[in-house]
Scaffold this active site. Structure first.
Site, PDB file in Angstrom:
ATOM      1  N   GLY A 177     -15.947 -13.358   0.722  1.00 29.28           N
ATOM      2  CA  GLY A 177     -16.014 -12.034   0.101  1.00 29.28           C
ATOM      3  C   GLY A 177     -15.737 -12.105  -1.383  1.00 29.28           C
ATOM      4  O   GLY A 177     -14.720 -11.599  -1.862  1.00 29.28           O
ATOM      5  N   ASP A 191     -17.005 -10.682  -4.036  1.00 26.08           N
ATOM      6  CA  ASP A 191     -17.676  -9.622  -4.792  1.00 26.08           C
ATOM      7  C   ASP A 191     -17.088  -9.420  -6.187  1.00 26.08           C
ATOM      8  O   ASP A 191     -17.822  -9.180  -7.152  1.00 26.08           O
ATOM      9  CB  ASP A 191     -17.664  -8.303  -4.009  1.00 26.08           C
ATOM     10  CG  ASP A 191     -16.277  -7.905  -3.550  1.00 26.08           C
ATOM     11  OD1 ASP A 191     -15.684  -8.656  -2.748  1.00 26.08           O
ATOM     12  OD2 ASP A 191     -15.773  -6.852  -3.977  1.00 26.08           O
ATOM     13  N   LYS A 234       0.799  -1.224   0.000  1.00 23.66           N
ATOM     14  CA  LYS A 234       0.000   0.000   0.000  1.00 23.66           C
ATOM     15  C   LYS A 234       0.839   1.286   0.000  1.00 23.66           C
ATOM     16  O   LYS A 234       0.375   2.334  -0.466  1.00 23.66           O
ATOM     17  CB  LYS A 234      -0.938   0.013   1.203  1.00 23.66           C
ATOM     18  CG  LYS A 234      -2.073  -0.994   1.129  1.00 23.66           C
ATOM     19  CD  LYS A 234      -3.139  -0.556   0.159  1.00 23.66           C
ATOM     20  CE  LYS A 234      -4.393  -1.400   0.264  1.00 23.66           C
ATOM     21  NZ  LYS A 234      -5.461  -0.931  -0.640  1.00 23.66           N
ATOM     22  N   SER A 287      -8.838  -0.240   6.615  1.00 26.87           N
ATOM     23  CA  SER A 287      -8.834  -1.167   7.743  1.00 26.87           C
ATOM     24  C   SER A 287      -7.443  -1.343   8.327  1.00 26.87           C
ATOM     25  O   SER A 287      -7.284  -1.973   9.364  1.00 26.87           O
ATOM     26  CB  SER A 287      -9.375  -2.533   7.307  1.00 26.87           C
ATOM     27  OG  SER A 287      -8.504  -3.132   6.364  1.00 26.87           O
TER      28      SER A 287
END
Length: 326
Positions: free
Chosen positions: A212, A214, A57, A82
């Site tokens: 998850g 998605d 990140k 998060s």
């Protein structure tokens, strides 16, 4: 005839790499004969757990923050995350001589929250199951006049994340496949942009926790699909819908999405610790889990894997990977 310019290009990724030179770490690529034998392929692990803040990140956060004007930097930066993007923005802000305010869920891992505060950021908490972190952060940024840097919905963030794949390909050459964790989709979008631009035949594989899925559902539907907020140990991938910008890239460039269970993630973390001698957080272990659970003989010859991060404290690691973890 009209054409749509993609939000991120190979030139953007290369520009980000130049901006990050000497600021971000050029992380190591590890090999393991044991893993090669298990997978039936040559595996190249790009270890972003050795990146600054312990995750990929920092690449995107710094690339975006470093492009702010002096006036914007004087006011400060806002972000929501998060954990890993939170730390990345906090450190980028410190490096650039400004301040950061981060919106984090109340149940964010304590080690990630402590590290974010340690870099000097102010933390504002919310309930991830009832609150809207984007709305909270946008309101806060407007109220205080802060520049908002989202964790993935930003061209400069995506370009920065793509430098991990760019470095991997520069070091090891052409790969047949690239496995990358998928959360909001920024790492995958930037990585796939770099990989497909350099080697159009490479197969890009995203990995999500089973709870998850998605992105997998969205690709199958041809549009963004929302799922209930996932309850998974892979907290960095506990998102309910792909980003709009990231999905616009990934629907073009992502060839496949593989799902892994929490138990498979635990096994991959344990394998990385015991055999590779590295600590990997749950989200970072998902592509390794996919690799370890792929049917024998189904992988191409040369496979790159981005281990996205290693931010997990000793207590949580022991809880997940100890002999009585299940």
């Amino acid at each position: 005839m009209t054409t749509t310019t993609p939000p991120v290009t190979l030139d953007d990724v290369r520009d980000a790499a130049a901006r990050l030179k000497g600021v971000a770490h050029r992380t190591p690529v590890l090999r393991s004969r044991t893993l090669d034998a298990l997978a039936g392929a040559e595996i190249f692990l790009k270890c972003e757990n050795f990146q600054r803040v312990g995750a990929f990140k920092f690449r995107g956060a710094y690339n975006a923050a470093s492009r702010l004007t002096p006036e914007q930097l004087s006011r400060g930066i806002a972000a929501y995350s998060s954990g890993n993007h939170a730390q990345a923005v906090a450190l980028a802000a410190r490096e650039l001589g400004t301040t950061a305010v981060i919106v984090m869920p109340e149940d964010a891992p304590p080690s990630k929250r402590a590290a974010t505060a340690g870099y000097g950021a102010e933390i504002v908490t919310y309930d991830r199951y009832t609150g809207d972190r984007v709305a909270i952060a946008e309101a806060l940024a407007t109220e205080r006049g802060l520049a908002l840097i989202p964790p993935y919905e930003h061209p400069h963030v995506m370009a920065g994340q793509g430098t991990a794949a760019l470095e991997l390909l520069e070091e090891v050459g052409e790969l047949d496949a690239l496995l990358t964790p998928v959360g909001g989709g920024g790492l995958m979008a930037g990585s796939a942009t770099a990989a497909k631009s350099l080697y159009p035949g490479i197969r890009t594989v995203g990995v999500e926790p089973e709870a998850g899925d998605d992105t997998k559902r969205s690709l199958e539907a041809g549009r963004r699909i929302s799922v209930p907020v996932p309850r998974t140990i892979a907290d960095g991938q506990a998102l309910h819908t792909p980003g709009e910008l990231t999905f616009s890239v990934n629907r073009r460039l992502l060839d496949e999405v593989v799902l892994v269970t929490d138990d498979e993630i635990r096994d991959a973390m344990r394998f990385a610790f015991e055999r590779l001698k590295i600590v990997v957080e749950p989200s970072g272990a998902t592509p390794l889990a996919a690799l370890m659970n792929r049917p024998a003989g189904t992988l191409p010859r040369r496979v790159g894997v981005i281990i996205s991060g290693g931010n997990i404290d000793a207590g949580r690691f022991a809880e997940l990977c100890g002999s009585d973890a299940r």
